[in-house]
Scaffold this motif. Structure first.
Motif, PDB file in Angstrom:
ATOM      1  N   GLY A  15       0.674  -1.324   0.149  1.00 51.52           N
ATOM      2  CA  GLY A  15      -0.017  -0.146   0.124  1.00 51.52           C
ATOM      3  C   GLY A  15       0.668   1.233   0.059  1.00 51.52           C
ATOM      4  N   LEU A  16       2.249   1.044  -0.328  1.00 54.48           N
ATOM      5  CA  LEU A  16       3.199   2.261  -0.255  1.00 54.48           C
ATOM      6  C   LEU A  16       3.833   2.443  -1.377  1.00 54.48           C
ATOM      7  N   ARG A  17       3.727   3.629  -1.966  1.00 54.60           N
ATOM      8  CA  ARG A  17       4.708   3.807  -3.385  1.00 54.60           C
ATOM      9  C   ARG A  17       5.744   5.188  -2.689  1.00 54.60           C
ATOM     10  N   ILE A  18       7.037   4.900  -3.080  1.00 56.31           N
ATOM     11  CA  ILE A  18       7.871   6.054  -3.009  1.00 56.31           C
ATOM     12  C   ILE A  18       8.354   6.437  -4.404  1.00 56.31           C
ATOM     13  N   TYR A  19       8.603   7.701  -4.554  1.00 58.95           N
ATOM     14  CA  TYR A  19       9.294   8.355  -5.548  1.00 58.95           C
ATOM     15  C   TYR A  19      10.618   8.785  -4.962  1.00 58.95           C
ATOM     16  N   ALA A  20      11.646   8.221  -5.373  1.00 58.84           N
ATOM     17  CA  ALA A  20      13.009   8.857  -4.859  1.00 58.84           C
ATOM     18  C   ALA A  20      13.988   9.611  -6.204  1.00 58.84           C
ATOM     19  N   ILE A  21      13.942  10.814  -5.697  1.00 64.28           N
ATOM     20  CA  ILE A  21      14.415  11.832  -6.757  1.00 64.28           C
ATOM     21  C   ILE A  21      15.865  12.245  -6.638  1.00 64.28           C
ATOM     22  N   GLY A  22      16.710  12.121  -7.752  1.00 64.04           N
ATOM     23  CA  GLY A  22      18.150  12.322  -7.602  1.00 64.04           C
ATOM     24  C   GLY A  22      18.328  14.048  -7.577  1.00 64.04           C
ATOM     25  N   ASP A  23      19.718  14.263  -7.916  1.00 65.43           N
ATOM     26  CA  ASP A  23      20.296  15.592  -7.644  1.00 65.43           C
ATOM     27  C   ASP A  23      19.444  16.668  -8.510  1.00 65.43           C
ATOM     28  N   VAL A  24      18.833  17.539  -7.838  1.00 66.97           N
ATOM     29  CA  VAL A  24      18.173  18.621  -8.665  1.00 66.97           C
ATOM     30  C   VAL A  24      19.326  19.516  -9.310  1.00 66.97           C
ATOM     31  N   HIS A  25      20.158  20.108  -8.452  1.00 63.90           N
ATOM     32  CA  HIS A  25      21.147  20.987  -8.808  1.00 63.90           C
ATOM     33  C   HIS A  25      20.600  22.299  -9.633  1.00 63.90           C
ATOM     34  N   GLY A  26      19.781  23.000  -8.905  1.00 57.11           N
ATOM     35  CA  GLY A  26      19.443  24.308  -9.350  1.00 57.11           C
ATOM     36  C   GLY A  26      18.349  24.326 -10.710  1.00 57.11           C
ATOM     37  N   ARG A  27      18.008  23.127 -11.099  1.00 54.81           N
ATOM     38  CA  ARG A  27      17.216  22.970 -12.116  1.00 54.81           C
ATOM     39  C   ARG A  27      15.571  22.919 -11.937  1.00 54.81           C
ATOM     40  N   LEU A  28      15.143  24.292 -11.443  1.00 54.42           N
ATOM     41  CA  LEU A  28      13.694  24.367 -11.231  1.00 54.42           C
ATOM     42  C   LEU A  28      12.662  23.822 -12.397  1.00 54.42           C
ATOM     43  N   ASP A  29      13.312  24.423 -13.563  1.00 55.94           N
ATOM     44  CA  ASP A  29      12.229  23.637 -14.877  1.00 55.94           C
ATOM     45  C   ASP A  29      12.141  22.232 -14.614  1.00 55.94           C
ATOM     46  N   LEU A  30      13.275  21.438 -14.508  1.00 54.78           N
ATOM     47  CA  LEU A  30      13.110  19.873 -14.472  1.00 54.78           C
ATOM     48  C   LEU A  30      12.212  19.574 -13.226  1.00 54.78           C
ATOM     49  N   ASP A  56      21.017  17.655  -2.713  1.00 54.36           N
ATOM     50  CA  ASP A  56      21.737  18.480  -3.829  1.00 54.36           C
ATOM     51  C   ASP A  56      20.648  19.511  -4.610  1.00 54.36           C
ATOM     52  N   TYR A  57      20.074  20.203  -3.996  1.00 56.79           N
ATOM     53  CA  TYR A  57      18.940  21.034  -4.529  1.00 56.79           C
ATOM     54  C   TYR A  57      19.573  22.390  -4.974  1.00 56.79           C
ATOM     55  N   VAL A  58      20.892  22.642  -4.629  1.00 58.60           N
ATOM     56  CA  VAL A  58      21.463  23.814  -4.974  1.00 58.60           C
ATOM     57  C   VAL A  58      22.785  23.548  -5.720  1.00 58.60           C
ATOM     58  N   ASP A  59      23.379  24.531  -6.354  1.00 54.14           N
ATOM     59  CA  ASP A  59      24.574  24.648  -6.963  1.00 54.14           C
ATOM     60  C   ASP A  59      24.381  24.200  -8.489  1.00 54.14           C
ATOM     61  N   ARG A  60      25.133  24.917  -9.324  1.00 51.79           N
ATOM     62  CA  ARG A  60      25.662  24.424 -10.818  1.00 51.79           C
ATOM     63  C   ARG A  60      24.381  24.922 -11.635  1.00 51.79           C
ATOM     64  N   GLY A  61      23.238  24.533 -11.330  1.00 49.64           N
ATOM     65  CA  GLY A  61      22.348  24.974 -12.095  1.00 49.64           C
ATOM     66  C   GLY A  61      21.760  26.408 -11.932  1.00 49.64           C
ATOM     67  N   PRO A  62      20.854  26.877 -12.853  1.00 47.83           N
ATOM     68  CA  PRO A  62      20.704  28.558 -12.641  1.00 47.83           C
ATOM     69  C   PRO A  62      19.729  28.975 -11.580  1.00 47.83           C
ATOM     70  N   ASN A  63      18.643  28.148 -11.077  1.00 53.37           N
ATOM     71  CA  ASN A  63      17.981  28.680 -10.211  1.00 53.37           C
ATOM     72  C   ASN A  63      17.941  27.921  -8.704  1.00 53.37           C
ATOM     73  N   SER A  64      18.852  27.736  -8.239  1.00 57.15           N
ATOM     74  CA  SER A  64      18.697  27.355  -6.719  1.00 57.15           C
ATOM     75  C   SER A  64      17.826  27.787  -5.700  1.00 57.15           C
ATOM     76  N   ALA A  65      17.643  29.215  -5.813  1.00 59.88           N
ATOM     77  CA  ALA A  65      16.888  29.904  -5.008  1.00 59.88           C
ATOM     78  C   ALA A  65      15.375  29.395  -5.345  1.00 59.88           C
ATOM     79  N   GLY A  66      15.138  29.430  -6.454  1.00 62.25           N
ATOM     80  CA  GLY A  66      13.598  28.668  -7.031  1.00 62.25           C
ATOM     81  C   GLY A  66      13.464  27.231  -6.413  1.00 62.25           C
ATOM     82  N   VAL A  67      14.394  26.478  -6.660  1.00 61.49           N
ATOM     83  CA  VAL A  67      14.161  25.018  -6.178  1.00 61.49           C
ATOM     84  C   VAL A  67      13.797  25.009  -4.676  1.00 61.49           C
TER      85      VAL A  67
END
Length: 263
Positions: A15-30, A56-67
């Protein structure tokens, strides 16, 4: 650790589903794109669907603040837990010690500062670190700092152990050091044994998600590849949901795979 012959297929509670998401690195669009795809995927979800961000939500990509802003507002199709990555750790350290920018600027720190509206030109010349730290303290919303500080080093569910970078072989999972959970690479990736849980991680970019018997890597280098990936875990099934592009158009890359067996 368990020997391969004693290992059973890894599974989540019924009865459980998990979505595990990898490194975003500032890509709010993705992140926005993957969130829409997860929302569509929820149409056939079980009673409880939950997301784990692997750091790793921040750094490298253009919109860390947005993420960070979106996650701090809890704006996502499911409830979620945000784990800490090494890049969040460095950002938090910079708030305490401006000299951290000497290294941080080499792997994405300037992009993060720029996303908060800070002029990074002096730092490109190795100057003004303290002033930039002070500017970030002024511009960083309290909700963003609270989000970053509240990130956790690891979590578990069923037969899975979730962390950012990996774990140190020979050390029990509940005794792993924060530094290894955030930074380890070669010793973890080269290990050919298994643990009492399957390790789900990011940190090391790969061209394709790695769905192995003992670990799952979903860092597909989003900041450079434009592919942000989630592994979807349900029962003993694993499948991939991502922002991959095929035939020149955006498409969900979804592939159901049987559980890999230990060699």
């Amino acid at each position: 650790m368990l020997s391969p012959e004693k290992r059973k297929p890894a599974a989540l509670p019924e009865g459980l589903r998990i979505y595990a998401i990898g490194d975003v690195h500032g890509r709010l669009d993705l992140l926005d794109s993957l969130a829409r795809r997860i929302e569509a995927d929820l149409r056939d979800a079980p009673a409880l669907a939950f997301t784990i961000f692997l750091g790793d939500y921040v750094d490298r990509g253009p919109n860390s603040a947005g993420v960070v802003d979106r996650l701090a507002r809890r704006d996502f199709p499911t409830e979620f837990l945000a784990l800490r990555g090494n890049h969040e750790e460095v950002m938090l350290n910079f708030l305490l010690e401006p000299a951290v920018l000497e290294n941080w600027r080499n792997y994405g720190g300037l992009e993060t500062l720029h996303s908060y509206g800070i002029d990074v030109l002096p730092a490109m010349r190795g100057l003004g670190y303290e002033g930039m730290r002070d500017s970030l303290l002024e511009r960083l919303p309290r909700s963003h700092e609270e989000f970053l500080r509240e990130t956790e080093y690891y979590t578990t569910s069923g037969d899975y152990f979730f962390c950012h970078a990996g774990v140190r072989p020979g050390t029990p999972l509940d005794e792993q050091s924060p530094r290894d959970l955030l930074w380890i690479r070669e010793e973890f990736l080269a290990f050919r044994g298994s643990w009492d849980r399957v390790i789900v991680h990011g940190h090391t970019p790969v061209d394709q998600p790695e769905l192995l018997a003992s670990r799952i890597n979903v860092d597909t280098g989003a900041f450079a590849s434009s592919i942000l990936t989630a592994v979807v875990l349900e029962g003993s099934e694993r499948r991939i949901l991502s922002t991959a592009r095929t035939a020149g158009r955006s498409a969900v890359e979804e592939k159901r795979q049987p559980l890999p067996r230990p060699a």
